[in-house]
Design a protein around this motif. Structure first.
Motif, short mmCIF file in Angstrom:
data_model
loop_
_atom_site.label_atom_id
_atom_site.label_comp_id
_atom_site.label_asym_id
_atom_site.label_seq_id
_atom_site.Cartn_x
_atom_site.Cartn_y
_atom_site.Cartn_z
N GLY A 57 0.93 -1.25 0.04
CA GLY A 57 -0.01 0.33 0.00
C GLY A 57 0.91 1.24 0.09
O GLY A 57 0.61 2.19 -0.74
N HIS A 73 -14.27 -5.37 -5.78
CA HIS A 73 -13.01 -4.80 -5.39
C HIS A 73 -11.94 -4.82 -6.69
O HIS A 73 -10.93 -4.05 -6.73
CB HIS A 73 -12.45 -5.70 -4.36
N GLY A 116 -10.90 -1.33 -6.06
CA GLY A 116 -10.08 -1.51 -4.78
C GLY A 116 -10.64 -2.36 -3.92
O GLY A 116 -12.01 -2.32 -3.67
N PRO A 173 -8.01 -2.26 2.57
CA PRO A 173 -6.56 -2.75 2.82
C PRO A 173 -6.23 -3.44 4.02
O PRO A 173 -5.13 -4.08 4.24
CB PRO A 173 -6.08 -1.22 2.82
N SER A 179 -5.44 -7.62 -0.97
CA SER A 179 -6.04 -6.57 -1.54
C SER A 179 -4.78 -5.67 -2.36
O SER A 179 -3.91 -5.59 -2.21
CB SER A 179 -6.71 -5.65 -0.54
N SER A 180 -5.56 -4.81 -3.31
CA SER A 180 -4.73 -4.00 -4.14
C SER A 180 -5.92 -2.81 -4.81
O SER A 180 -6.96 -2.72 -4.50
CB SER A 180 -4.08 -4.70 -5.36
N PHE A 189 -8.88 0.72 -1.65
CA PHE A 189 -7.79 0.45 -1.09
C PHE A 189 -6.94 1.80 -0.62
O PHE A 189 -6.15 1.52 0.46
CB PHE A 189 -6.88 -0.32 -2.40
#
Length: 184
Positions: free
Chosen positions: A8, A109, A113, A116, A121-122, A177
């Motif tokens: 992140g 997602h 996104g 987080p 996740s991204s 995210f």
């Protein structure tokens, strides 16, 4: 806000670096000449070209950045050249082109996104195009195969898509995210 882990923090760094290096696109006399060629090469898209031409002409006459006010829905049978039309339009007029296949997305997602809080996740595809991969403030994003958007469970992509198409909602789309609102 707390950094979203190593991944992140790297994404945030990339977004911040890219932000101040982006360009604005303006229409000029060459832009309008290119549009004339589009009419002859894509006669079936005359109504769409008329709308695009008006926006480009306004940019040219007012010396303001090109700003298409609404999303454009190209609806028609497979194979009539919708994607080729958009790709050619972007190439000839200098817009960056991002083709996002909705059919390949499993959940919202992928588009906007993931949280987080989850390790895997991204950043979503829309933010990648707008914030990371683009070098202008006006990329062209083709959301291909909308009719195949997953809409059966709590992770349905349809509400997020509707937010992108609504005039007011798209001004503040939440990228989950990065935990930011984007003007799409």
């Amino acid at each position: 806000r707390e950094a979203t882990g190593e991944h992140g923090a790297e994404v945030v760094r990339q977004v911040l670096e890219k932000g101040n290096m982006k360009r604005l696109l303006f229409a000029n006399s060459d832009t309008l000449a290119v549009m004339e060629k589009m009419y002859s090469d894509f006669p079936n898209f005359k109504e769409v070209l008329d709308e695009l031409y008006i926006t480009l002409k306004i940019s040219y006459l007012t010396h303001s950045p090109i700003e298409f006010s609404t999303p454009i829905n190209l609806n028609g049978s497979p194979g009539i050249g919708k994607t080729e039309f958009v790709r050619t339009f972007c190439k000839r007029l200098g817009f960056e082109f991002f083709d996002i296949s909705i059919a390949s997305m499993a959940a919202k997602h992928d588009l906007i996104g993931g949280s987080p809080q989850f390790k895997s996740s991204s950043i979503g595809e829309i933010a990648k195009a707008l914030l990371l991969n683009g070098s202008t403030f006006q990329p062209c994003i083709l959301l291909d195969e909308l009719c195949l958007a997953p809409n059966e469970h709590e992770y349905s992509i349809v509400p997020s898509l509707l937010g992108l198409f609504d005039t007011e909602q798209r001004k503040s789309v939440k990228e989950r995210f990065l935990d930011i609102n984007m003007n799409c």
